[in-house]
Write an enzyme that holds these catalytic residues in place. Structure first.
Site, PDB file in Angstrom:
ATOM      1  N   ILE A  59       0.823  -1.219   0.000  1.00 40.96           N
ATOM      2  CA  ILE A  59       0.000   0.000   0.000  1.00 40.96           C
ATOM      3  C   ILE A  59       0.853   1.263   0.000  1.00 40.96           C
ATOM      4  CG2 ILE A  59      -2.071  -1.032   1.010  1.00 40.96           C
ATOM      5  CD1 ILE A  59      -1.245   0.269   3.710  1.00 40.96           C
ATOM      6  N   THR A 121      -8.565  -0.638  15.421  1.00 35.59           N
ATOM      7  CA  THR A 121      -8.586  -1.563  16.562  1.00 35.59           C
ATOM      8  C   THR A 121      -8.944  -0.865  17.872  1.00 35.59           C
ATOM      9  OG1 THR A 121      -7.089  -2.883  17.931  1.00 35.59           O
ATOM     10  CG2 THR A 121      -6.056  -1.171  16.647  1.00 35.59           C
ATOM     11  N   ASP A 122      -9.482  -1.633  18.807  1.00 39.82           N
ATOM     12  CA  ASP A 122      -9.774  -1.076  20.141  1.00 39.82           C
ATOM     13  C   ASP A 122      -8.484  -0.692  20.870  1.00 39.82           C
ATOM     14  OD1 ASP A 122      -8.824  -3.653  20.703  1.00 39.82           O
ATOM     15  OD2 ASP A 122     -10.572  -4.282  21.868  1.00 39.82           O
ATOM     16  N   GLU A 123      -7.340  -1.230  20.406  1.00 41.37           N
ATOM     17  CA  GLU A 123      -6.080  -0.948  21.115  1.00 41.37           C
ATOM     18  C   GLU A 123      -5.688   0.526  21.050  1.00 41.37           C
ATOM     19  OE1 GLU A 123      -2.829  -3.618  20.854  1.00 41.37           O
ATOM     20  OE2 GLU A 123      -4.121  -5.374  20.675  1.00 41.37           O
ATOM     21  N   TYR A 145       2.565  -0.949  17.848  1.00 35.02           N
ATOM     22  CA  TYR A 145       1.441  -1.377  16.989  1.00 35.02           C
ATOM     23  C   TYR A 145       0.274  -0.404  17.126  1.00 35.02           C
ATOM     24  CZ  TYR A 145      -2.931  -3.714  15.775  1.00 35.02           C
ATOM     25  OH  TYR A 145      -4.181  -3.984  15.256  1.00 35.02           O
ATOM     26  N   LYS A 149      -1.305   2.541  14.603  1.00 34.27           N
ATOM     27  CA  LYS A 149      -2.702   2.414  14.160  1.00 34.27           C
ATOM     28  C   LYS A 149      -3.464   3.700  14.509  1.00 34.27           C
ATOM     29  CE  LYS A 149      -4.758  -0.684  12.681  1.00 34.27           C
ATOM     30  NZ  LYS A 149      -5.030  -1.066  11.256  1.00 34.27           N
TER      31      LYS A 149
HETATM   32  P1  NAD Z   1      -3.266 -10.167   9.366  1.00 35.51           P
HETATM   33  O1  NAD Z   1      -1.920  -9.962   9.937  1.00 35.51           O
HETATM   34  O2  NAD Z   1      -3.856 -11.532   9.358  1.00 35.51           O
HETATM   35  O3  NAD Z   1      -3.315  -9.637   7.850  1.00 35.51           O
HETATM   36  C1  NAD Z   1      -2.736  -8.432   7.450  1.00 35.51           C
HETATM   37  C2  NAD Z   1      -2.699  -8.438   5.925  1.00 35.51           C
HETATM   38  O4  NAD Z   1      -2.130  -7.209   5.487  1.00 35.51           O
HETATM   39  C3  NAD Z   1      -1.841  -9.564   5.335  1.00 35.51           C
HETATM   40  O5  NAD Z   1      -2.503 -10.154   4.250  1.00 35.51           O
HETATM   41  C4  NAD Z   1      -0.573  -8.850   4.903  1.00 35.51           C
HETATM   42  O6  NAD Z   1       0.101  -9.486   3.843  1.00 35.51           O
HETATM   43  C5  NAD Z   1      -1.132  -7.495   4.494  1.00 35.51           C
HETATM   44  N1  NAD Z   1      -0.142  -6.418   4.537  1.00 35.51           N
HETATM   45  C6  NAD Z   1       0.716  -6.107   5.544  1.00 35.51           C
HETATM   46  N2  NAD Z   1       1.462  -5.043   5.216  1.00 35.51           N
HETATM   47  C7  NAD Z   1       1.061  -4.664   3.981  1.00 35.51           C
HETATM   48  C8  NAD Z   1       1.437  -3.608   3.116  1.00 35.51           C
HETATM   49  N3  NAD Z   1       2.388  -2.740   3.460  1.00 35.51           N
HETATM   50  N4  NAD Z   1       0.818  -3.503   1.917  1.00 35.51           N
HETATM   51  C9  NAD Z   1      -0.142  -4.398   1.558  1.00 35.51           C
HETATM   52  N5  NAD Z   1      -0.528  -5.410   2.325  1.00 35.51           N
HETATM   53  C10 NAD Z   1       0.050  -5.540   3.532  1.00 35.51           C
HETATM   54  O7  NAD Z   1      -4.201  -9.136  10.126  1.00 35.51           O
HETATM   55  P2  NAD Z   1      -5.715  -9.202  10.595  1.00 35.51           P
HETATM   56  O8  NAD Z   1      -5.770  -9.771  11.951  1.00 35.51           O
HETATM   57  O9  NAD Z   1      -6.543  -9.751   9.509  1.00 35.51           O
HETATM   58  O10 NAD Z   1      -6.018  -7.633  10.746  1.00 35.51           O
HETATM   59  C11 NAD Z   1      -6.545  -6.877   9.658  1.00 35.51           C
HETATM   60  C12 NAD Z   1      -6.825  -5.471  10.127  1.00 35.51           C
HETATM   61  O11 NAD Z   1      -7.743  -5.496  11.208  1.00 35.51           O
HETATM   62  C13 NAD Z   1      -5.579  -4.746  10.644  1.00 35.51           C
HETATM   63  O12 NAD Z   1      -5.642  -3.407  10.184  1.00 35.51           O
HETATM   64  C14 NAD Z   1      -5.703  -4.815  12.158  1.00 35.51           C
HETATM   65  O13 NAD Z   1      -5.084  -3.715  12.766  1.00 35.51           O
HETATM   66  C15 NAD Z   1      -7.217  -4.779  12.324  1.00 35.51           C
HETATM   67  N6  NAD Z   1      -7.733  -5.438  13.533  1.00 35.51           N
HETATM   68  C16 NAD Z   1      -7.332  -6.709  13.851  1.00 35.51           C
HETATM   69  C17 NAD Z   1      -7.874  -7.321  14.970  1.00 35.51           C
HETATM   70  C18 NAD Z   1      -7.497  -8.732  15.376  1.00 35.51           C
HETATM   71  O14 NAD Z   1      -7.874  -9.152  16.467  1.00 35.51           O
HETATM   72  N7  NAD Z   1      -6.815  -9.492  14.550  1.00 35.51           N
HETATM   73  C19 NAD Z   1      -8.810  -6.643  15.765  1.00 35.51           C
HETATM   74  C20 NAD Z   1      -9.179  -5.334  15.402  1.00 35.51           C
HETATM   75  C21 NAD Z   1      -8.639  -4.748  14.275  1.00 35.51           C
HETATM   76  O1  DAU Z   2      -7.712  -5.877  20.442  1.00 36.88           O
HETATM   77  C1  DAU Z   2      -7.535  -6.009  19.070  1.00 36.88           C
HETATM   78  C2  DAU Z   2      -6.145  -6.491  18.804  1.00 36.88           C
HETATM   79  O2  DAU Z   2      -6.100  -7.847  19.206  1.00 36.88           O
HETATM   80  C3  DAU Z   2      -5.698  -6.351  17.352  1.00 36.88           C
HETATM   81  O3  DAU Z   2      -5.685  -5.008  17.007  1.00 36.88           O
HETATM   82  C4  DAU Z   2      -4.326  -6.983  17.160  1.00 36.88           C
HETATM   83  O4  DAU Z   2      -3.951  -6.937  15.784  1.00 36.88           O
HETATM   84  C5  DAU Z   2      -4.364  -8.412  17.614  1.00 36.88           C
HETATM   85  O5  DAU Z   2      -3.094  -9.012  17.514  1.00 36.88           O
HETATM   86  C6  DAU Z   2      -4.885  -8.508  19.049  1.00 36.88           C
HETATM   87  O6  DAU Z   2      -3.898  -7.983  19.976  1.00 36.88           O
HETATM   88  P1  DAU Z   2      -3.591  -8.730  21.365  1.00 36.88           P
HETATM   89  O7  DAU Z   2      -2.250  -8.336  21.823  1.00 36.88           O
HETATM   90  O8  DAU Z   2      -4.723  -8.582  22.313  1.00 36.88           O
HETATM   91  O9  DAU Z   2      -3.607 -10.242  20.809  1.00 36.88           O
HETATM   92  P2  DAU Z   2      -2.673 -11.502  21.084  1.00 36.88           P
HETATM   93  O10 DAU Z   2      -3.352 -12.674  20.461  1.00 36.88           O
HETATM   94  O11 DAU Z   2      -1.250 -11.249  20.740  1.00 36.88           O
HETATM   95  O12 DAU Z   2      -2.754 -11.647  22.657  1.00 36.88           O
HETATM   96  C7  DAU Z   2      -3.991 -11.796  23.321  1.00 36.88           C
HETATM   97  C8  DAU Z   2      -3.710 -11.844  24.815  1.00 36.88           C
HETATM   98  O13 DAU Z   2      -3.024 -13.071  25.094  1.00 36.88           O
HETATM   99  C9  DAU Z   2      -2.809 -10.749  25.295  1.00 36.88           C
HETATM  100  O14 DAU Z   2      -3.197 -10.376  26.613  1.00 36.88           O
HETATM  101  C10 DAU Z   2      -1.409 -11.381  25.335  1.00 36.88           C
HETATM  102  C11 DAU Z   2      -1.739 -12.821  25.686  1.00 36.88           C
HETATM  103  N1  DAU Z   2      -0.799 -13.844  25.137  1.00 36.88           N
HETATM  104  C12 DAU Z   2      -0.558 -13.829  23.808  1.00 36.88           C
HETATM  105  C13 DAU Z   2       0.296 -14.745  23.239  1.00 36.88           C
HETATM  106  C14 DAU Z   2       0.584 -14.736  21.749  1.00 36.88           C
HETATM  107  C15 DAU Z   2      -0.251 -14.799  25.975  1.00 36.88           C
HETATM  108  O15 DAU Z   2      -0.499 -14.830  27.181  1.00 36.88           O
HETATM  109  N2  DAU Z   2       0.589 -15.723  25.410  1.00 36.88           N
HETATM  110  C16 DAU Z   2       0.900 -15.733  24.091  1.00 36.88           C
HETATM  111  O16 DAU Z   2       1.694 -16.606  23.638  1.00 36.88           O
END
Ligand code: NAD
Ligand code: DAU
Length: 332
Positions: A59, A121-123, A145, A149
């Site tokens: 992007i 994200t809520d973060e 992160y 965001k």
């Molecule tokens: P993910 O890591 O599974 O996927 C991210 C995607 O973005 C991948 O396909 C990767 O190849 C692509 N990407 C990364 N950098 C890029 C770049 N510079 N140009 C083009 N493509 C690129 O992530 P996800 O968990 O599906 O999260 C998607 C979105 O939702 C993110 O913006 C994240 O911040 C947001 N989000 C995630 C969560 C969660 O719990 N996973 C919660 C709330 C919001």
């Molecule tokens: O809240 C939304 C976010 O949730 C997204 O924006 C992020 O992209 C996504 O990665 C996620 O962030 P968290 O840090 O909450 O997710 P994670 O799965 O890394 O961790 C969830 C919780 O579990 C957190 O309190 C850390 C803990 N954890 C995580 C891992 C990977 C452990 O205790 N052990 C682990 O090995």
């Protein structure tokens, strides 16, 4: 509608693309850099669908964005580095993708008069001890992160305010479900439990996350695109909160693995204790989550059990290296 979906080969993006192509009949162009988390396999069942196309590119590359955007009416930007632990170890890519990448997409969309939806994200609100964050809560991100965001969200808001661009921001809580890369808590614990590997719990494991099944978040994003007011932020939170240790105990029950696998390890630096979102604003428009945590977790465990071909490559090289770097020792 013809959509450009950036980051559509990732976990949430691929679930969103599937919904929009199958349930809404949208044309979808995916632009994705295919980082370790982005995989064409996530979209394999859509490759032959009329109206689906894929561009490999970043992007932050203005030419790639311009090529992929041709004929699209709206941009939905999922593209991101998403793992908090990686942002602590190596923040560079987070700044580039979230801040520079979002800026490049906004400029390209503005030039073409396109609608723009940022997936956030809520973060960005930081941690909350009691109650829930609303869309007007102050931003107080804790990690590279979430700080990058939040920076992207502020840029998006400024493009609405300054240029009158039709923007929206969707802030989701912790997603779980099929196609999530097994570095995140739930898929990591599911696969480790299935393999008899240890389950690394950061600190006391009492941190609370507000879990949302990925299809519900994807629908919330589509809902915002179809019904949201331009310039507005919408929180899209899950129906249930759960401390990490309880999530792991439930996974042990579903997989039949031993509690002895639980290992308390050094806590994540700057670890947010609790996330909680109020989703009243998007609920007032008619969206609501359909999947409760107990059901969604069982479905998720079943999906990983049935899809070894999908996760097998992630457990061979990359993940083992990552684990060693993270915990300073080899996987059992
Ligand atoms: P993910 O890591 O599974 O996927 C991210 C995607 O973005 C991948 O396909 C990767 O190849 C692509 N990407 C990364 N950098 C890029 C770049 N510079 N140009 C083009 N493509 C690129 O992530 P996800 O968990 O599906 O999260 C998607 C979105 O939702 C993110 O913006 C994240 O911040 C947001 N989000 C995630 C969560 C969660 O719990 N996973 C919660 C709330 C919001
Ligand atoms: O809240 C939304 C976010 O949730 C997204 O924006 C992020 O992209 C996504 O990665 C996620 O962030 P968290 O840090 O909450 O997710 P994670 O799965 O890394 O961790 C969830 C919780 O579990 C957190 O309190 C850390 C803990 N954890 C995580 C891992 C990977 C452990 O205790 N052990 C682990 O090995």
């Amino acid at each position: 509608m013809k959509l450009l979906v950036c980051g559509g080969a990732g976990f949430i993006g691929s679930n969103f693309v599937r919904q929009r192509v199958r349930e809404h009949g949208d044309e979808v162009v995916v632009l994705d850099k295919l980082t370790y988390a982005g995989r064409r396999e996530n979209l394999a069942d859509l490759e032959d669908e009329v109206g689906f196309s894929f561009f490999h590119g970043a992007i932050e590359d203005a030419d790639a964005a311009a090529d992929a955007m041709q004929g699209c009416e709206a941009v939905v930007n999922f593209a991101a580095e998403t793992h908090v632990d990686r942002s602590i170890a190596e923040p560079d890519a987070f700044v580039k993708t979230h801040v520079v990448g979002t800026f490049v997409l906004l400029e390209a969309a503005r030039e073409r008069g396109m609608r723009y939806l940022q997936v956030s994200t809520d973060e960005v609100y930081g941690s909350i001890d009691e109650g829930s964050f609303t869309e007007t809560s102050p931003l107080a991100p804790s990690s590279p992160y979430s700080a990058t965001k939040a920076g992207a969200d502020l840029l998006v808001a400024s493009y609405h305010h300054t240029y009158g661009m039709q923007t929206s921001i969707c802030r989701g809580s912790n997603n779980y479900g099929p196609y999530q890369y097994p570095e995140k808590l739930i898929p990591l614990m599911v696969l480790n439990a299935m393999h008899g590997d240890s389950l690394p719990v950061y600190g006391d494991g009492m941190q609370v996350r507000n879990w949302i099944f990925v299809e519900d978040f994807a629908r919330g994003i589509g809902f915002t695109l179809d019904h949201g007011e331009p310039g507005e932020v919408y929180n899209v939170g899950g129906p249930d909160e759960c401390p990490n240790i309880e999530v792991i105990e439930r996974i042990l029950e579903f997989t039949g693995a031993s509690r002895d696998l639980i290992e308390h390890v050094t806590d994540r630096p700057g670890h947010d204790v609790r996330y909680s979102l109020s989703s009243d604003k998007i609920r007032a428009l008619g969206w609501e989550p359909r999947v409760r945590f107990a059901e969604g977790l069982e479905r998720t465990v079943s999906w990983y059990r049935d899809n070894e071909d999908w996760w097998k490559p992630t457990r061979s090289g990359d993940y083992r290296e990552y684990y060693e770097r993270q915990y300073g020792r080899k996987l059992a």
